[in-house]
Design a protein around this motif. Structure first.
Motif, PDB file in Angstrom:
ATOM      1  N   GLU A 504       0.827  -1.209   0.000  1.00  0.00           N
ATOM      2  CA  GLU A 504       0.000   0.000   0.000  1.00  0.00           C
ATOM      3  C   GLU A 504       0.864   1.263   0.000  1.00  0.00           C
ATOM      4  O   GLU A 504       0.636   2.180  -0.776  1.00  0.00           O
ATOM      5  N   ILE A 505       1.870   1.279   0.874  1.00  0.00           N
ATOM      6  CA  ILE A 505       2.683   2.504   0.955  1.00  0.00           C
ATOM      7  C   ILE A 505       3.567   2.643  -0.272  1.00  0.00           C
ATOM      8  O   ILE A 505       3.812   3.755  -0.747  1.00  0.00           O
ATOM      9  N   ALA A 506       4.020   1.506  -0.837  1.00  0.00           N
ATOM     10  CA  ALA A 506       4.844   1.573  -2.048  1.00  0.00           C
ATOM     11  C   ALA A 506       4.038   2.216  -3.177  1.00  0.00           C
ATOM     12  O   ALA A 506       4.557   2.994  -3.966  1.00  0.00           O
ATOM     13  N   LYS A 507       2.757   1.896  -3.223  1.00  0.00           N
ATOM     14  CA  LYS A 507       1.898   2.445  -4.249  1.00  0.00           C
ATOM     15  C   LYS A 507       1.730   3.964  -4.048  1.00  0.00           C
ATOM     16  O   LYS A 507       1.826   4.730  -4.996  1.00  0.00           O
ATOM     17  N   LEU A 508       1.518   4.351  -2.789  1.00  0.00           N
ATOM     18  CA  LEU A 508       1.365   5.781  -2.496  1.00  0.00           C
ATOM     19  C   LEU A 508       2.609   6.562  -2.903  1.00  0.00           C
ATOM     20  O   LEU A 508       2.531   7.684  -3.379  1.00  0.00           O
ATOM     21  N   LEU A 509       3.769   5.960  -2.670  1.00  0.00           N
ATOM     22  CA  LEU A 509       5.035   6.650  -2.908  1.00  0.00           C
ATOM     23  C   LEU A 509       5.583   6.403  -4.304  1.00  0.00           C
ATOM     24  O   LEU A 509       6.645   6.894  -4.654  1.00  0.00           O
ATOM     25  N   LYS A 510       4.888   5.595  -5.098  1.00  0.00           N
ATOM     26  CA  LYS A 510       5.383   5.182  -6.414  1.00  0.00           C
ATOM     27  C   LYS A 510       6.776   4.592  -6.283  1.00  0.00           C
ATOM     28  O   LYS A 510       7.688   4.886  -7.064  1.00  0.00           O
ATOM     29  N   CYS A 511       6.939   3.778  -5.270  1.00  0.00           N
ATOM     30  CA  CYS A 511       8.240   3.167  -4.995  1.00  0.00           C
ATOM     31  C   CYS A 511       8.186   1.752  -5.556  1.00  0.00           C
ATOM     32  O   CYS A 511       7.222   1.026  -5.320  1.00  0.00           O
ATOM     33  N   ALA A 512       9.202   1.374  -6.306  1.00  0.00           N
ATOM     34  CA  ALA A 512       9.171   0.078  -6.977  1.00  0.00           C
ATOM     35  C   ALA A 512       9.266  -1.072  -5.970  1.00  0.00           C
ATOM     36  O   ALA A 512       9.919  -0.960  -4.936  1.00  0.00           O
ATOM     37  N   VAL A 513       8.586  -2.172  -6.277  1.00  0.00           N
ATOM     38  CA  VAL A 513       8.746  -3.412  -5.509  1.00  0.00           C
ATOM     39  C   VAL A 513       9.250  -4.492  -6.458  1.00  0.00           C
ATOM     40  O   VAL A 513       9.105  -4.363  -7.673  1.00  0.00           O
ATOM     41  N   ASP A 514       9.852  -5.541  -5.899  1.00  0.00           N
ATOM     42  CA  ASP A 514      10.360  -6.599  -6.773  1.00  0.00           C
ATOM     43  C   ASP A 514       9.241  -7.589  -7.098  1.00  0.00           C
ATOM     44  O   ASP A 514       8.092  -7.399  -6.702  1.00  0.00           O
ATOM     45  N   GLU A 515       9.592  -8.664  -7.802  1.00  0.00           N
ATOM     46  CA  GLU A 515       8.551  -9.581  -8.276  1.00  0.00           C
ATOM     47  C   GLU A 515       7.816 -10.267  -7.134  1.00  0.00           C
ATOM     48  O   GLU A 515       6.727 -10.798  -7.309  1.00  0.00           O
ATOM     49  N   ASN A 516       8.394 -10.237  -5.936  1.00  0.00           N
ATOM     50  CA  ASN A 516       7.727 -10.854  -4.791  1.00  0.00           C
ATOM     51  C   ASN A 516       7.056  -9.831  -3.881  1.00  0.00           C
ATOM     52  O   ASN A 516       6.547 -10.190  -2.824  1.00  0.00           O
ATOM     53  N   GLY A 517       7.112  -8.579  -4.269  1.00  0.00           N
ATOM     54  CA  GLY A 517       6.435  -7.546  -3.496  1.00  0.00           C
ATOM     55  C   GLY A 517       7.305  -6.877  -2.445  1.00  0.00           C
ATOM     56  O   GLY A 517       6.844  -5.990  -1.725  1.00  0.00           O
ATOM     57  N   PHE A 518       8.571  -7.291  -2.326  1.00  0.00           N
ATOM     58  CA  PHE A 518       9.467  -6.618  -1.383  1.00  0.00           C
ATOM     59  C   PHE A 518       9.921  -5.284  -1.985  1.00  0.00           C
ATOM     60  O   PHE A 518      10.036  -5.152  -3.206  1.00  0.00           O
ATOM     61  N   LEU A 519      10.212  -4.315  -1.117  1.00  0.00           N
ATOM     62  CA  LEU A 519      10.659  -3.006  -1.588  1.00  0.00           C
ATOM     63  C   LEU A 519      11.950  -3.172  -2.373  1.00  0.00           C
ATOM     64  O   LEU A 519      12.854  -3.906  -1.962  1.00  0.00           O
ATOM     65  N   LYS A 520      12.031  -2.463  -3.488  1.00  0.00           N
ATOM     66  CA  LYS A 520      13.185  -2.659  -4.364  1.00  0.00           C
ATOM     67  C   LYS A 520      14.256  -1.606  -4.095  1.00  0.00           C
ATOM     68  O   LYS A 520      14.016  -0.416  -4.234  1.00  0.00           O
ATOM     69  N   GLU A 521      15.433  -2.079  -3.741  1.00  0.00           N
ATOM     70  CA  GLU A 521      16.525  -1.184  -3.415  1.00  0.00           C
ATOM     71  C   GLU A 521      17.148  -0.614  -4.692  1.00  0.00           C
ATOM     72  O   GLU A 521      17.018  -1.198  -5.758  1.00  0.00           O
ATOM     73  N   ALA A 522      17.848   0.537  -4.535  1.00  0.00           N
ATOM     74  CA  ALA A 522      18.417   1.218  -5.706  1.00  0.00           C
ATOM     75  C   ALA A 522      19.512   0.384  -6.350  1.00  0.00           C
ATOM     76  O   ALA A 522      19.675   0.374  -7.562  1.00  0.00           O
TER      77      ALA A 522
ATOM     78  N   THR B  71       9.685  -5.001 -18.392  1.00  0.00           N
ATOM     79  CA  THR B  71       8.348  -4.765 -17.848  1.00  0.00           C
ATOM     80  C   THR B  71       8.050  -5.896 -16.873  1.00  0.00           C
ATOM     81  O   THR B  71       8.586  -6.984 -17.050  1.00  0.00           O
ATOM     82  N   PRO B  72       7.200  -5.729 -15.879  1.00  0.00           N
ATOM     83  CA  PRO B  72       6.533  -4.474 -15.617  1.00  0.00           C
ATOM     84  C   PRO B  72       7.323  -3.517 -14.734  1.00  0.00           C
ATOM     85  O   PRO B  72       7.238  -2.314 -14.929  1.00  0.00           O
ATOM     86  N   GLY B  73       8.107  -4.011 -13.814  1.00  0.00           N
ATOM     87  CA  GLY B  73       8.511  -3.143 -12.712  1.00  0.00           C
ATOM     88  C   GLY B  73       9.891  -2.516 -12.780  1.00  0.00           C
ATOM     89  O   GLY B  73      10.293  -1.824 -11.872  1.00  0.00           O
ATOM     90  N   ASP B  74      10.681  -2.741 -13.856  1.00  0.00           N
ATOM     91  CA  ASP B  74      12.080  -2.329 -13.796  1.00  0.00           C
ATOM     92  C   ASP B  74      12.332  -0.876 -14.180  1.00  0.00           C
ATOM     93  O   ASP B  74      13.411  -0.356 -13.923  1.00  0.00           O
ATOM     94  N   CYS B  75      11.376  -0.234 -14.837  1.00  0.00           N
ATOM     95  CA  CYS B  75      11.631   1.105 -15.379  1.00  0.00           C
ATOM     96  C   CYS B  75      11.986   2.081 -14.248  1.00  0.00           C
ATOM     97  O   CYS B  75      11.273   2.182 -13.257  1.00  0.00           O
ATOM     98  N   HIS B  76      13.085   2.783 -14.438  1.00  0.00           N
ATOM     99  CA  HIS B  76      13.546   3.777 -13.469  1.00  0.00           C
ATOM    100  C   HIS B  76      12.517   4.892 -13.310  1.00  0.00           C
ATOM    101  O   HIS B  76      12.452   5.548 -12.281  1.00  0.00           O
ATOM    102  N   TYR B  77      11.745   5.103 -14.366  1.00  0.00           N
ATOM    103  CA  TYR B  77      10.715   6.146 -14.347  1.00  0.00           C
ATOM    104  C   TYR B  77       9.319   5.520 -14.327  1.00  0.00           C
ATOM    105  O   TYR B  77       8.386   6.042 -14.925  1.00  0.00           O
ATOM    106  N   LEU B  78       9.221   4.390 -13.684  1.00  0.00           N
ATOM    107  CA  LEU B  78       7.972   3.678 -13.428  1.00  0.00           C
ATOM    108  C   LEU B  78       7.333   3.049 -14.661  1.00  0.00           C
ATOM    109  O   LEU B  78       7.161   1.837 -14.722  1.00  0.00           O
ATOM    110  N   THR B  79       6.973   3.864 -15.668  1.00  0.00           N
ATOM    111  CA  THR B  79       6.172   3.311 -16.762  1.00  0.00           C
ATOM    112  C   THR B  79       6.677   3.671 -18.146  1.00  0.00           C
ATOM    113  O   THR B  79       5.972   3.476 -19.129  1.00  0.00           O
TER     114      THR B  79
END
Lengths: 654, 142
Positions: A504-522, B71-79
């Motif tokens: 939920e918070i990742a969505k609010l922040l537009k923060c990427a998650v990995d394929e398992n839903g964990f927060l994705k580090e830079a 896709t889907p989630g790798d883009c540095h700029y989301l989409t």
């Protein structure tokens, strides 16, 4: 007319061994706007940088191309060097003739040289149109938001607060403490979990720099690094925190029984309750979902009992807005849902429980006071089967990853069980034992060799009831035998999955998650505690499964990084942002819709689109979408790219 | 259709964060591939205006590659990668109507850890374009 200087690096033999660097310089010297071209053995070296700086002054260069390695390697080096020679850093570009040319065409020297010339020409075309830019300066709110009050969030909040910076901590549940508060003893030292955690919880509640908001949720976050605006909903407890004196009289008269979440459903609590005795904040709460309607006419027993006048049925949600400069996400984990573990009968048979439930059975503060008693009949189980990797490491049916902590806590649980039930038998089914950590391997050896826990390498195929026992069918792959165990209790080391709040918070922040839903580090190695979005940091199991010391270490790392952000007087943002040509803009708002960062808005007064430079991340998708060419990306303008294409294909400008 | 000794000219628009870095890794790992491709770095595959691709064909490119993040989630700029996907998919249909084989335009997701894939895609693409032969376009010059 620009005055471009081209510096071709030999990189020892890395480039010069394949590409004829002298010829590249000769060809480029003839190219329009190039007033100086040379080669040097190592451009990045001290003398190489000096050569660049001297040439800028001597030849009055107003743009520079360094033809060398990848910009990810040395763009900053040369931009900084040029800056010292009073050339705007954004007038410096690198042409990558090593990674993209000499290293990959080692046997085709002639063609590699031709390609290198084309690459350098494209960059000359780009740089001569580059605007000299200055980083965009932004102010900073000197406050940090910590989301999640488990051990990772607690550590992060304390570290930030101890650095003299204000912290707002938001926790969804009525108390902080997280899963660690539920644990019995912790591996490998067997410290009592609550004994080491509760002082930290108390420190959070007393810290002058920490504002603690429990039973609260974040409903909106806007803004950017240095300037986030956060809207928080504080749900009503119906008990006034400062007045409640924990006498517990209310609880005695409450007629409603509800499954106790803290005991993972192994006990019951009332509708007015305290999550656990050491809860912080230290106060009762009414569970409005189960309370008989918060209507004094219907029940109202607790309110009559409360001598402190702490209970009120008239309490509304409170909405709080805060401004913060950085955010630490420590939203933690959940266990893999029982509905998905049909093969082990989890959720179907009472005596198949998960690891956290067994922790409660072992805990002195648990429903059995630390006695191991099985849920169905309260008898002491004489034979317990532990199943590791329940839901983990199974890409076909469940989660593909290793949940990392289960090998250790299962060993601990089996060992503690043997301490409590010395004549009991503990069996552990495992795939591999992963005990990488300080003192971990020794702990596993202790469980195996000194405490008599029986390890069986293999998977369990089926668990089914027989009388009041559970039959466990599995295989011992070391002996190649089928194994059948008649067990009194089965404990599943369920996979760790990110908490629902994490998504939920990742969505609010537009923060990427990995394929398992964990927060994705830079970056998985070099930037493991931060998001690619600036000012956003991670701590604990929301980023990946991890144990307490790792979560705490990551929390301190995240805290240090967050402090570094909010301690700045001002922050700088890349100036290579989008820009709108007002005269060409028709106000069609295609760019507004296409921007992933809400950085473009239509100015109602002018009817033209406007870019918020601070929100703009510089992707340029607006420029690609704009039908009139009004939206452009600074230093990657349409005209630049078109000229680069022509140079790449050897088409002359005229 | 293919001509003897034909060396195709190919332009590759690579996004900074994934495909360009994947091409860097191909270099670091010394993967060898044909030298027919000149890369152009853009911050995001979503920056690739369809007009850039048309411009490249017009200026003599025999093939155009657009490289983005998975896709889907790798883009540095989301989409941005989705936008590239939509634009390239549509453009393939348009260039077909112009008489350009749609296979001359290729979209690939190449991550920063896929140096092998970058080298493989380039090798494959170059031989594919060689088989197609040079792009024959009647261009009306202004």
């Amino acid at each position: 007319m620009a005055r471009v200087g081209v510096f071709v690096c030999h990189c020892g033999l890395n480039i010069a061994g394949t590409v004829d660097v002298e010829r590249v310089a000769e060809e480029l010297a003839k190219y329009p706007d190039v007033v100086y071209a040379t080669t040097y053995k190592y451009m990045c070296s001290e003398p190489g940088q000096k050569l660049l700086q001297d040439a800028i002054k001597e030849h009055k260069l107003d743009a520079v191309v360094v033809a060398a390695c990848s910009p990810s390697m040395h763009e900053e080096t040369f931009r900084t060097a040029a800056g010292y020679a009073k050339l705007n850093p954004y007038r410096v570009e690198m042409a990558n003739i090593r990674e993209h040319c000499s290293w990959v065409h080692a046997d085709e020297k002639e063609k590699a040289t031709e390609k290198a010339i084309a690459i350098v020409k494209t960059i000359v075309e780009k740089v001569r149109e580059n605007e000299p830019l200055k980083p965009v300066s932004i102010g900073v709110s000197r406050r940090v938001l910590v989301v999640g009050g488990g051990v990772a969030g607690i550590q992060a909040a304390l570290d930030v607060a101890n650095a003299g910076i204000e912290v707002v901590m938001v926790e969804k549940k009525p108390s902080i403490g997280g899963h660690m508060a539920q644990l019995s003893e912790t591996f490998p030292t067997l410290d009592c979990s609550q004994c080491i955690l509760t002082p930290k919880m108390a420190a959070v509640s007393k810290h002058p720099n920490i504002k603690l908001l429990t039973y609260s949720e974040i409903i909106d976050i806007s803004g950017y690094v240095g300037n986030y605006k956060v809207r928080i909903k504080k749900k009503p407890r119906y008990v006034i925190e400062d007045r409640c004196n924990l006498c517990g009289e209310c609880e005695k008269v409450c007629p409603v029984f509800v499954e106790n979440e803290f005991d993972e459903g192994l006990s019951l609590r009332k509708a007015i309750y305290i999550p656990f005795p050491q809860a912080v904040p230290s106060t009762y709460i009414i569970d409005s979902e189960h309370c008989l309607g918060l209507e004094p006419i219907i029940c109202g027993k607790c309110i009559k009992e409360c001598e402190a006048n702490a209970i009120t049925y008239d309490m509304s949600p409170e909405y709080i807005e805060v401004e913060v400069g950085a955010i630490i996400l420590a939203t933690g984990y959940e266990l893999y849902p029982k509905e998905k573990m049909a093969e082990y009968g989890y959720g179907k048979y009472e005596n198949v429980i998960h690891g956290l439930q067994f922790e409660r059975l072992l805990s002195a503060s648990g429903p059995t006071g630390g006695e191991v008693l099985r849920p169905s009949d309260g008898k002491v189980p004489k034979r317990v089967v532990f199943i590791q990797c329940s839901g983990s490491r199974d890409p076909d049916n469940h989660m593909p990853y290793c949940s990392k902590i289960c090998c250790m806590y299962t060993a601990k649980q089996a060992l503690l069980y043997k301490h409590r039930v010395p004549d009991g038998e503990a069996y552990i089914f495992y795939i591999d034992i992963r005990a990488g950590g300080k003192g971990y391997e020794e702990f596993i050896s202790r469980a195996m060799e000194e405490e008599g826990v029986i390890y069986l390498r293999g998977r369990v195929s089926k668990v089914f009831p027989e009388g009041d026992k559970l039959m466990v069918w599995g295989v011992d792959t070391l002996l190649g035998n089928k194994v059948e165990i008649e067990a009194d209790l089965v404990v599943l080391a369920q996979a760790m999955v990110p908490s629902s709040g994490t998504g939920e918070i990742a969505k609010l922040l537009k923060c990427a998650v990995d394929e398992n839903g964990f927060l994705k580090e830079a970056h998985p190695k070099l930037r493991p505690v931060e998001s690619v979005a600036q000012g956003l940091f991670f701590a604990g199991a929301a980023q990946a499964p991890k144990d307490i010391p790792e979560a705490v270490a990551q929390a301190s790392g995240a805290a240090a990084k967050a402090v570094a952000v909010v301690s700045q007087d001002e922050l700088y943002h890349e100036p290579t942002t989008a820009v709108i040509d007002e005269d060409m803009c028709s106000g069609c708002e295609i760019c507004v819709a296409t921007c992933p960062f809400d950085a473009i808005k239509l100015n109602p007064a002018t009817g033209r689109a406007e870019v918020n430079e601070v929100l703009c991340e510089g992707c340029g998708t607006c420029a690609a979408a704009c039908p009139s060419g009004a939206a452009q990306l600074r230093n990657t303008k349409d005209v630049q790219v078109v000229r680069m294409i022509k140079a790449a294909l050897g088409v002359s400008e005229t | 259709m293919s001509e003897e000794g034909f060396e195709p000219k190919i332009v590759a628009f690579l996004c900074n964060w994934c495909s360009y870095a994947g091409a860097d890794l191909a270099g670091v790992s010394r993967k060898q591939y044909p030298p027919n491709v000149v890369p152009i770095r853009v911050m995001c595959s979503g920056r690739v205006d369809p007009q850039f691709i048309l411009q490249a064909f017009r200026d003599g490119a025999d093939g155009v590659l657009v490289g983005g993040c998975h896709t889907p989630g790798d883009c540095h700029y989301l989409t941005g990668n989705f936008k590239a996907f939509k634009r390239v998919t549509l453009l393939k249909r348009i260039i077909a109507q112009m008489g350009i084989e749609p296979e001359r335009l290729r979209l690939e997701w190449i991550s920063a850890s896929e140096g092998d894939k970058y080298a493989q895609v380039i090798t494959e693409f170059v031989s594919q374009i060689k088989a197609l032969g040079p792009l024959q376009l009647e261009v009306a010059h202004e």
